[in-house]
Scaffold this motif. Structure first.
Motif, short mmCIF file in Angstrom:
data_model
loop_
_atom_site.label_atom_id
_atom_site.label_comp_id
_atom_site.label_asym_id
_atom_site.label_seq_id
_atom_site.Cartn_x
_atom_site.Cartn_y
_atom_site.Cartn_z
N LEU A 73 0.82 -1.21 0.00
CA LEU A 73 0.00 0.00 0.00
C LEU A 73 0.86 1.26 0.00
O LEU A 73 0.56 2.23 -0.68
CB LEU A 73 -0.93 0.01 1.21
CG LEU A 73 -2.08 -0.99 1.18
CD1 LEU A 73 -2.76 -1.06 2.53
CD2 LEU A 73 -3.08 -0.63 0.10
N PRO A 85 -2.97 0.32 -7.46
CA PRO A 85 -3.82 0.04 -6.31
C PRO A 85 -4.48 -1.33 -6.33
O PRO A 85 -4.65 -1.95 -5.28
CB PRO A 85 -4.88 1.15 -6.35
CG PRO A 85 -4.35 2.19 -7.25
CD PRO A 85 -3.34 1.54 -8.14
N THR A 86 -4.84 -1.83 -7.50
CA THR A 86 -5.49 -3.14 -7.54
C THR A 86 -4.57 -4.23 -7.04
O THR A 86 -5.03 -5.22 -6.48
CB THR A 86 -5.95 -3.47 -8.98
OG1 THR A 86 -4.86 -3.34 -9.87
CG2 THR A 86 -7.08 -2.56 -9.42
N VAL A 127 -4.47 -3.43 -2.87
CA VAL A 127 -5.67 -3.46 -2.05
C VAL A 127 -6.14 -4.87 -1.76
O VAL A 127 -6.51 -5.19 -0.62
CB VAL A 127 -6.79 -2.61 -2.70
CG1 VAL A 127 -8.13 -2.84 -2.03
CG2 VAL A 127 -6.41 -1.13 -2.62
N GLU A 147 -6.88 -6.33 1.95
CA GLU A 147 -8.20 -6.77 2.41
C GLU A 147 -8.14 -8.17 2.99
O GLU A 147 -8.75 -8.45 4.03
CB GLU A 147 -9.21 -6.72 1.25
CG GLU A 147 -9.57 -5.33 0.82
CD GLU A 147 -10.45 -5.31 -0.41
OE1 GLU A 147 -11.30 -4.41 -0.49
OE2 GLU A 147 -10.29 -6.17 -1.31
N LEU A 171 -4.85 1.79 3.45
CA LEU A 171 -5.86 1.07 2.68
C LEU A 171 -6.89 2.05 2.12
O LEU A 171 -7.29 1.93 0.96
CB LEU A 171 -6.53 0.01 3.55
CG LEU A 171 -7.63 -0.82 2.89
CD1 LEU A 171 -7.13 -1.52 1.64
CD2 LEU A 171 -8.20 -1.82 3.91
N GLY A 187 -5.65 3.62 -0.95
CA GLY A 187 -5.78 2.70 -2.08
C GLY A 187 -7.21 2.66 -2.59
O GLY A 187 -7.45 2.71 -3.80
N TYR A 188 -8.16 2.59 -1.68
CA TYR A 188 -9.56 2.61 -2.09
C TYR A 188 -9.88 3.90 -2.86
O TYR A 188 -10.59 3.87 -3.86
CB TYR A 188 -10.49 2.52 -0.87
CG TYR A 188 -10.63 1.16 -0.26
CD1 TYR A 188 -10.71 0.00 -1.03
CD2 TYR A 188 -10.74 1.02 1.13
CE1 TYR A 188 -10.87 -1.24 -0.44
CE2 TYR A 188 -10.90 -0.22 1.72
CZ TYR A 188 -10.97 -1.34 0.93
OH TYR A 188 -11.13 -2.58 1.51
N THR A 221 -13.47 2.68 6.03
CA THR A 221 -12.14 2.37 6.55
C THR A 221 -11.60 3.52 7.39
O THR A 221 -11.03 3.30 8.46
CB THR A 221 -11.19 2.04 5.38
OG1 THR A 221 -11.76 0.96 4.63
CG2 THR A 221 -9.82 1.64 5.86
#
Length: 137
Positions: free
Chosen positions: A6, A12-13, A16, A20, A36, A39-40, A52
């Motif tokens: 992160l 990001p995919t 993340v 998770e 996180l 990233g979202y 989050t």
């Protein structure tokens, strides 16, 4: 490892999903949750980012950053000015020295007053034997 991914500012995919998964195995830590949430946000999963950040804020009631970050998402990404101000106000309550948030929440005059008072305090610390009004001259 998920936290490193992160913070590494990777796609990001790729960061993340492992993050998770790790939440299912270890208790969440506020700094991990903030990463996180970033990233979202990059993935435009704003609802996940909001949840989050709220959790991070509950886990560390002294940390101002989750509510500041949430305010930015609400303001900049979702256009929810009123909700953003509420988040900024909570961030400011937790860390009252954020002059930019003082202005956003309370107005320019409040920020100027804060900066003036902060300067007086600094002057008094630098010249403890002089009244603060004389120390500035």
């Amino acid at each position: 490892i998920p936290c490193v991914l992160l913070h590494a500012d990777l796609e990001p995919t790729k960061a993340v999903a492992p993050a998770e998964e790790s939440l299912e195995e270890i208790p969440p830590h506020p700094s991990f949750l903030k990463a996180l949430a970033r990233g979202y946000r990059r993935l435009q999963r704003l609802n996940n980012a909001e949840k989050t950040l709220l959790l991070a804020g509950r886990l560390d009631p002294q940390d101002h950053e989750p509510h500041r970050m949430l305010g930015e998402i609400l303001e900049l990404d979702l256009g929810q000015q009123k909700a953003a101000l509420a988040s900024y106000a909570e961030s400011l309550r937790r860390k009252p020295t954020q002059s930019d948030l003082i202005e956003r929440v309370h107005g320019k005059e409040a920020r100027l007053h804060y900066e003036e008072e902060a300067q007086k305090a600094l002057d008094a610390m630098m010249n403890p034997h002089l009244p603060s009004s004389l120390a500035r001259e």
